[in-house]
Design a protein around this motif. Structure first.
Motif, PDB file in Angstrom:
ATOM      1  N   ARG A   1       0.808  -1.206   0.000  1.00 25.11           N
ATOM      2  CA  ARG A   1       0.000   0.000   0.000  1.00 25.11           C
ATOM      3  C   ARG A   1       0.847   1.264   0.000  1.00 25.11           C
ATOM      4  O   ARG A   1       0.504   2.258  -0.628  1.00 25.11           O
ATOM      5  CB  ARG A   1      -0.914  -0.004   1.230  1.00 25.11           C
ATOM      6  CG  ARG A   1      -1.789   1.233   1.363  1.00 25.11           C
ATOM      7  CD  ARG A   1      -2.530   1.219   2.693  1.00 25.11           C
ATOM      8  NE  ARG A   1      -3.446   0.096   2.747  1.00 25.11           N
ATOM      9  CZ  ARG A   1      -4.686   0.126   2.279  1.00 25.11           C
ATOM     10  NH1 ARG A   1      -5.158   1.224   1.703  1.00 25.11           N
ATOM     11  NH2 ARG A   1      -5.461  -0.928   2.380  1.00 25.11           N
ATOM     12  N   GLY A   2       1.962   1.238   0.717  1.00 21.19           N
ATOM     13  CA  GLY A   2       2.734   2.455   0.895  1.00 21.19           C
ATOM     14  C   GLY A   2       2.203   3.266   2.067  1.00 21.19           C
ATOM     15  O   GLY A   2       1.230   2.887   2.735  1.00 21.19           O
ATOM     16  N   MET A   3       2.817   4.401   2.326  1.00 19.72           N
ATOM     17  CA  MET A   3       2.428   5.250   3.453  1.00 19.72           C
ATOM     18  C   MET A   3       2.218   6.680   2.976  1.00 19.72           C
ATOM     19  O   MET A   3       2.953   7.159   2.106  1.00 19.72           O
ATOM     20  CB  MET A   3       3.518   5.226   4.533  1.00 19.72           C
ATOM     21  CG  MET A   3       3.701   3.881   5.208  1.00 19.72           C
ATOM     22  SD  MET A   3       5.138   3.840   6.306  1.00 19.72           S
ATOM     23  CE  MET A   3       6.458   3.615   5.100  1.00 19.72           C
ATOM     24  N   PRO A   4       1.227   7.376   3.542  1.00 20.50           N
ATOM     25  CA  PRO A   4       1.054   8.790   3.191  1.00 20.50           C
ATOM     26  C   PRO A   4       2.290   9.600   3.560  1.00 20.50           C
ATOM     27  O   PRO A   4       2.960   9.324   4.559  1.00 20.50           O
ATOM     28  CB  PRO A   4      -0.170   9.210   4.014  1.00 20.50           C
ATOM     29  CG  PRO A   4      -0.891   7.937   4.316  1.00 20.50           C
ATOM     30  CD  PRO A   4       0.160   6.884   4.427  1.00 20.50           C
ATOM     31  N   HIS A   5       2.568  10.593   2.777  1.00 20.02           N
ATOM     32  CA  HIS A   5       3.802  11.366   2.939  1.00 20.02           C
ATOM     33  C   HIS A   5       3.916  11.977   4.334  1.00 20.02           C
ATOM     34  O   HIS A   5       4.960  11.867   4.989  1.00 20.02           O
ATOM     35  CB  HIS A   5       3.852  12.466   1.870  1.00 20.02           C
ATOM     36  CG  HIS A   5       5.063  13.337   1.959  1.00 20.02           C
ATOM     37  ND1 HIS A   5       6.295  12.954   1.467  1.00 20.02           N
ATOM     38  CD2 HIS A   5       5.240  14.578   2.499  1.00 20.02           C
ATOM     39  CE1 HIS A   5       7.175  13.917   1.690  1.00 20.02           C
ATOM     40  NE2 HIS A   5       6.560  14.916   2.312  1.00 20.02           N
ATOM     41  N   ASP A   6       2.849  12.593   4.812  1.00 14.70           N
ATOM     42  CA  ASP A   6       2.918  13.305   6.090  1.00 14.70           C
ATOM     43  C   ASP A   6       2.885  12.373   7.294  1.00 14.70           C
ATOM     44  O   ASP A   6       3.233  12.790   8.403  1.00 14.70           O
ATOM     45  CB  ASP A   6       1.757  14.301   6.192  1.00 14.70           C
ATOM     46  CG  ASP A   6       1.845  15.390   5.131  1.00 14.70           C
ATOM     47  OD1 ASP A   6       2.979  15.695   4.702  1.00 14.70           O
ATOM     48  OD2 ASP A   6       0.785  15.918   4.727  1.00 14.70           O
ATOM     49  N   ASP A   7       2.451  11.122   7.106  1.00 11.43           N
ATOM     50  CA  ASP A   7       2.317  10.206   8.245  1.00 11.43           C
ATOM     51  C   ASP A   7       3.557   9.347   8.475  1.00 11.43           C
ATOM     52  O   ASP A   7       3.620   8.612   9.465  1.00 11.43           O
ATOM     53  CB  ASP A   7       1.111   9.277   8.032  1.00 11.43           C
ATOM     54  CG  ASP A   7      -0.198  10.042   8.046  1.00 11.43           C
ATOM     55  OD1 ASP A   7      -0.202  11.176   8.559  1.00 11.43           O
ATOM     56  OD2 ASP A   7      -1.204   9.508   7.543  1.00 11.43           O
ATOM     57  N   ILE A   8       4.525   9.389   7.573  1.00 15.78           N
ATOM     58  CA  ILE A   8       5.687   8.502   7.684  1.00 15.78           C
ATOM     59  C   ILE A   8       6.444   8.706   8.995  1.00 15.78           C
ATOM     60  O   ILE A   8       6.772   7.725   9.680  1.00 15.78           O
ATOM     61  CB  ILE A   8       6.614   8.683   6.468  1.00 15.78           C
ATOM     62  CG1 ILE A   8       5.925   8.166   5.200  1.00 15.78           C
ATOM     63  CG2 ILE A   8       7.933   7.951   6.676  1.00 15.78           C
ATOM     64  CD1 ILE A   8       6.733   8.367   3.934  1.00 15.78           C
ATOM     65  N   PRO A   9       6.755   9.929   9.426  1.00 14.24           N
ATOM     66  CA  PRO A   9       7.510  10.083  10.681  1.00 14.24           C
ATOM     67  C   PRO A   9       6.815   9.456  11.881  1.00 14.24           C
ATOM     68  O   PRO A   9       7.451   8.762  12.682  1.00 14.24           O
ATOM     69  CB  PRO A   9       7.649  11.601  10.822  1.00 14.24           C
ATOM     70  CG  PRO A   9       7.564  12.124   9.428  1.00 14.24           C
ATOM     71  CD  PRO A   9       6.578  11.234   8.746  1.00 14.24           C
ATOM     72  N   ASN A  10       5.506   9.677  12.028  1.00 15.60           N
ATOM     73  CA  ASN A  10       4.802   9.124  13.183  1.00 15.60           C
ATOM     74  C   ASN A  10       4.583   7.623  13.064  1.00 15.60           C
ATOM     75  O   ASN A  10       4.556   6.911  14.070  1.00 15.60           O
ATOM     76  CB  ASN A  10       3.451   9.820  13.358  1.00 15.60           C
ATOM     77  CG  ASN A  10       3.594  11.218  13.924  1.00 15.60           C
ATOM     78  OD1 ASN A  10       4.492  11.481  14.722  1.00 15.60           O
ATOM     79  ND2 ASN A  10       2.730  12.124  13.499  1.00 15.60           N
TER      80      ASN A  10
ATOM     81  N   ILE B   1      13.562   5.591   4.559  1.00 13.35           N
ATOM     82  CA  ILE B   1      12.272   5.063   4.117  1.00 13.35           C
ATOM     83  C   ILE B   1      11.916   5.674   2.773  1.00 13.35           C
ATOM     84  O   ILE B   1      11.987   6.898   2.599  1.00 13.35           O
ATOM     85  CB  ILE B   1      11.146   5.364   5.130  1.00 13.35           C
ATOM     86  CG1 ILE B   1      11.517   4.857   6.523  1.00 13.35           C
ATOM     87  CG2 ILE B   1       9.838   4.758   4.672  1.00 13.35           C
ATOM     88  CD1 ILE B   1      11.915   5.933   7.477  1.00 13.35           C
ATOM     89  N   LYS B   2      11.556   4.803   1.821  1.00 18.26           N
ATOM     90  CA  LYS B   2      10.974   5.234   0.554  1.00 18.26           C
ATOM     91  C   LYS B   2       9.570   4.662   0.476  1.00 18.26           C
ATOM     92  O   LYS B   2       9.359   3.488   0.779  1.00 18.26           O
ATOM     93  CB  LYS B   2      11.804   4.745  -0.633  1.00 18.26           C
ATOM     94  CG  LYS B   2      13.182   5.361  -0.739  1.00 18.26           C
ATOM     95  CD  LYS B   2      13.920   4.815  -1.951  1.00 18.26           C
ATOM     96  CE  LYS B   2      15.322   5.393  -2.061  1.00 18.26           C
ATOM     97  NZ  LYS B   2      16.059   4.822  -3.214  1.00 18.26           N
ATOM     98  N   SER B   3       8.633   5.475   0.043  1.00 17.81           N
ATOM     99  CA  SER B   3       7.252   5.015   0.004  1.00 17.81           C
ATOM    100  C   SER B   3       6.494   5.737  -1.094  1.00 17.81           C
ATOM    101  O   SER B   3       6.755   6.910  -1.386  1.00 17.81           O
ATOM    102  CB  SER B   3       6.574   5.248   1.359  1.00 17.81           C
ATOM    103  OG  SER B   3       5.214   4.868   1.310  1.00 17.81           O
ATOM    104  N   ALA B   4       5.562   5.008  -1.708  1.00 16.43           N
ATOM    105  CA  ALA B   4       4.686   5.592  -2.723  1.00 16.43           C
ATOM    106  C   ALA B   4       3.385   4.811  -2.720  1.00 16.43           C
ATOM    107  O   ALA B   4       3.387   3.582  -2.595  1.00 16.43           O
ATOM    108  CB  ALA B   4       5.331   5.549  -4.105  1.00 16.43           C
ATOM    109  N   MET B   5       2.275   5.507  -2.865  1.00 15.99           N
ATOM    110  CA  MET B   5       0.964   4.885  -2.915  1.00 15.99           C
ATOM    111  C   MET B   5       0.505   4.772  -4.364  1.00 15.99           C
ATOM    112  O   MET B   5       1.073   5.405  -5.265  1.00 15.99           O
ATOM    113  CB  MET B   5      -0.030   5.691  -2.081  1.00 15.99           C
ATOM    114  CG  MET B   5       0.419   5.884  -0.630  1.00 15.99           C
ATOM    115  SD  MET B   5      -0.790   6.720   0.412  1.00 15.99           S
ATOM    116  CE  MET B   5      -2.013   5.426   0.596  1.00 15.99           C
ATOM    117  N   LYS B   6      -0.512   3.953  -4.591  1.00 11.87           N
ATOM    118  CA  LYS B   6      -1.011   3.738  -5.949  1.00 11.87           C
ATOM    119  C   LYS B   6      -1.497   5.046  -6.554  1.00 11.87           C
ATOM    120  O   LYS B   6      -2.213   5.818  -5.913  1.00 11.87           O
ATOM    121  CB  LYS B   6      -2.153   2.714  -5.934  1.00 11.87           C
ATOM    122  CG  LYS B   6      -1.692   1.284  -6.094  1.00 11.87           C
ATOM    123  CD  LYS B   6      -2.865   0.358  -6.345  1.00 11.87           C
ATOM    124  CE  LYS B   6      -2.387  -1.045  -6.683  1.00 11.87           C
ATOM    125  NZ  LYS B   6      -3.511  -1.962  -6.969  1.00 11.87           N
TER     126      LYS B   6
END
Length: 512
Positions: free
Chosen positions: A188-197, A238-243
Motif C-alpha cells: 500500500r505504501g504510506m502517506p507522505h505526512d504520516d511517515i515520521p509518526n 524510508i521510501k514510500s509511494a501509494m497507488k
C-alpha cells in the motif's frame, strides 16, 4: 563546709549521670522512630513518593527481550522477520500478490567507521589489539582445521556420519558486526505526512481496528529503529509511494527514545517515473550472521511454504572472503552428501605466501588467491555440470523407456480384448467403420493380428520415440559442445590448379 562539700560532690556526681542518659535516649528515639530524621532520609522519602513516567519507547528500549531483541544475533533475525511480515500485510491489504526483496549486507568495520564519521588509523603495532593473531597461533589453528577436514573426508569415504566443522576464531573476532537490512515490497505504501509518526513513534499504527493481520501497532519495525539507535546511532531510510501517486516520499529519521517522538533528518518528495507503489525500509544495526544464519534461511523457507502466492528474493552480501568463497554445489547438480568430489588447486608463482616453515598451506587472508580459486572452481563446476546433466538425461530416458516397456503387455492385452469383442459382434449390430478399421477387424478374426503384434508395434514405437528424444537433446546441447574440425573439399576437376586462401570464416580459391 562538710555539707557544702557534700553538695558539691553530690552535684558533681549527678551531672555525669544526666549526661550519660542523653545518648541512650537519642538511641532509643532513633530505634522507635520518634527521633528527628536527617536530611538524606527526607530526600529519599520524597524521591520514593514522586510519581515517575516513562515513554513507551524508553520502556521497550530497557526491555528489549519482550520484542525479541535479546542479543545481536536474535536482533538481526527479528528485524528481518518483522520487516517481511509488515511487507506481507501491506501487499495483502490492497489485494496484491506480494513481491518482496530482502537484502542483508554485511558492513566492514572500516566502512562503518566512515558512516559514523570516524577516520580509520593505520595500526602501528598489531600485537596491541585484541583481534591480533600471531603467525604461530594462525599456523596452529589452520593445522587443526586441516586435520579435521582430513578426518571428515575419511569418514565420508567410509560412509560414516560427517560432523559439522567447529567454529574456530581468533580472540576478539566477530564481536562487532554491522549489517544493512533492506526490505522492499509492492504494498500500500504510506502517506507522505504520516511517515515520521508511523515509524518514529512507538504504539502508533493503522491496524488497531483490523483483525487477521500479523501485527497491530508495528512494534517490531519500531523496535528495529530503537535497536539501530542504540547499537549504531544511525537513522533509517524510508521510501514510500501509494497507488496512483506521481512522487516517491523519502524520509530519513531516528527516534527520541525518552520523548517517544521522531527526529526527522530529511523529508522530501522525488519523481515516481516508474509508477512504483510500496515501501522500502533500510536500517543499519548490529547483528551476528554466523549464529543466526540457519534460523534466517529456515524462516524464509517456511514463509515460501506458508505463503505460496508470494514471491521472495533474498540476498546476503559480504566483503569477507571466507563467506563469499562458499560455492553453491546444489546449483551445479552436485550432492555433497552423496557425490565424492576432490578439488586440487595448483598455484604457480615466484612468491607463494606460505604460512609456516613446513610450507604445507597458504594463508587464508589472501583475497586475490581466494577470488581466483573461486572463479576457477566455478568454471570447473560448469564443465562438470554439463557432464552430470548428460548422465541425468540418459538416466531419465532409460527410466522412461523402462516404465513404458513395463506397461506394453497390459496395453496390448487391453487393445486386443477390445478389438476381439468388437469383431465378434454380428454385422447388423456392429456400427460402420472405415475401410482400414474393417480390415483390422478382419485380421483380428483371422488371427493375422494378435496380441504379440501389438506388443511388437508398441515396443518399436517406444524405441523410435527414445531415439528421437536422444537425437533432439544431442542437437540442442551435446553436439554443439563437442570439438569440431574444419574440412575443406577440393574440386574434382584436376585440370585447374588452385591457390587456397583460408580464413576462419571462408576459403577463397584463386585460379592463377
Amino acid at each position: 563546709m562538710d555539707s557544702s562539700d557534700d553538695e558539691a560532690i553530690g552535684g558533681g556526681g549527678s551531672a555525669p549521670a544526666e549526661t550519660k542518659k542523653k545518648p541512650a535516649a537519642a538511641a532509643k528515639g532513633r530505634a522507635t522512630g520518634k527521633g528527628k530524621a536527617g536530611p538524606k532520609a527526607e530526600s529519599k522519602a520524597k524521591e520514593s513518593s514522586l510519581l515517575k513516567q516513562k515513554s513507551p519507547a524508553e520502556f521497550f528500549a530497557e526491555n528489549k527481550n519482550i520484542a525479541g531483541f535479546d542479543n545481536p544475533g536474535k536482533s538481526l533475525y527479528t528485524t528481518m522477520r518483522e520487516l517481511v511480515e509488515n511487507a506481507l500485510d501491506s501487499a495483502e491489504s490492497i489485494s496484491e500478490l506480494p513481491d518482496i526483496e530482502i537484502t542483508i549486507e554485511e558492513i566492514t568495520k572500516s566502512k562503518f567507521n566512515t558512516m559514523i564519521g570516524l577516520v580509520d588509523r593505520e595500526r602501528v603495532d598489531e600485537a596491541l589489539y585484541d583481534d591480533f593473531e600471531s603467525d604461530k597461533a594462525r599456523e596452529k589453528r589452520l593445522a587443526k582445521e586441516a586435520r579435521f577436514q582430513e578426518t571428515q573426508a575419511k569418514n565420508a569415504a567410509l560412509g560414516k556420519k560427517v560432523k559439522e566443522a567447529p567454529t574456530v576464531r581468533a580472540k576478539g573476532r566477530g564481536e562487532a558486526a554491522f549489517f544493512r537490512v533492506t526490505c522492499k515490497d509492492n504494498g500500500r505504501g504510506m502517506p507522505h505526512d504520516d511517515i515520521p509518526n508511523m515509524l518514529g513513534r512507538v504504539l502508533s499504527g493503522t491496524k488497531y481496528g483490523l483483525r487477521q493481520t500479523r501485527g497491530k501497532f508495528g512494534l517490531g519495525a519500531k523496535m528495529a529503529l530503537i535497536w539501530s539507535k542504540m547499537s549504531t546511532g544511525l537513522p533509517i531510510d524510508i521510501k514510500s509511494a501509494m497507488k496512483g501517486q506521481n512522487y516517491i516520499s523519502f524520509c530519513r529519521l531516528d527516534i527520541d527514545i525518552h520523548k517517544n517522538v521522531p527526529h526527522v533528518h530529511l523529508h522530501e518528495k522525488k519523481a515516481n517515473k516508474d509508477h512504483w507503489h510500496g515501501a522500502e525500509i533500510q536500517v543499519v544495526i548490529e547483528g551476528n550472521w554466523t549464529t543466526h544464519r540457519s534460523k534466517i534461511l529456515h524462516y524464509m523457507r517456511q514463509m515460501a511454504v506458508i505463503t505460496p502466492y508470494a514471491q521472495f528474493l533474498f540476498r546476503f552480501l559480504s566483503d569477507a572472503a571466507d563467506k563469499n568463497l562458499t560455492v553453491s554445489w546444489n546449483s551445479y547438480k552436485i550432492n555433497q552428501q552423496q557425490d565424492k568430489i576432490g578439488v586440487f588447486v595448483s598455484i604457480v608463482s615466484t612468491k607463494i605466501p606460505f604460512k609456516g616453515t613446513g610450507k604445507e598451506y597458504i594463508g587464508d587472508d589472501i583475497t586475490e588467491i581466494a577470488s581466483a580459486v573461486k572463479s576457477a572452481l566455478k568454471q570447473c563446476c560448469l564443465q562438470l555440470k554439463s557432464k552430470i546433466m548428460k548422465k541425468l538425461q540418459a538416466r531419465e530416458r532409460q527410466d522412461r523407456k523402462r516404465n513404458l516397456n513395463r506397461y506394453i503387455p497390459d496395453v496390448a492385452r487391453a487393445i486386443m480384448e477390445t478389438l476381439v469383442e468388437i469383431a465378434d459382434e454380428s454385422p447388423p449390430k456392429r456400427p460402420r467403420y472405415d475401410k482400414e478399421d474393417e480390415e483390422l477387424l478382419d485380421k483380428v478374426n483371422s488371427q493375422e493380428v494378435t496380441e504379440t503384434t501389438f506388443r511388437d508395434c508398441l515396443a518399436q514405437h517406444v524405441e523410435q520415440v527414445d531415439y528421437e528424444m536422444a537425437l533432439e537433446y544431442a542437437m540442442q546441447s551435446g553436439v554443439s559442445e563437442e570439438p569440431r574440425e574444419d574440412i575443406y573439399l577440393n574440386s574434382l576437376d584436376a585440370s585447374y590448379k588452385f591457390v587456397d586462401f583460408q580464413s576462419p570464416l571462408f576459403v577463397f580459391k584463386f585460379i592463377p
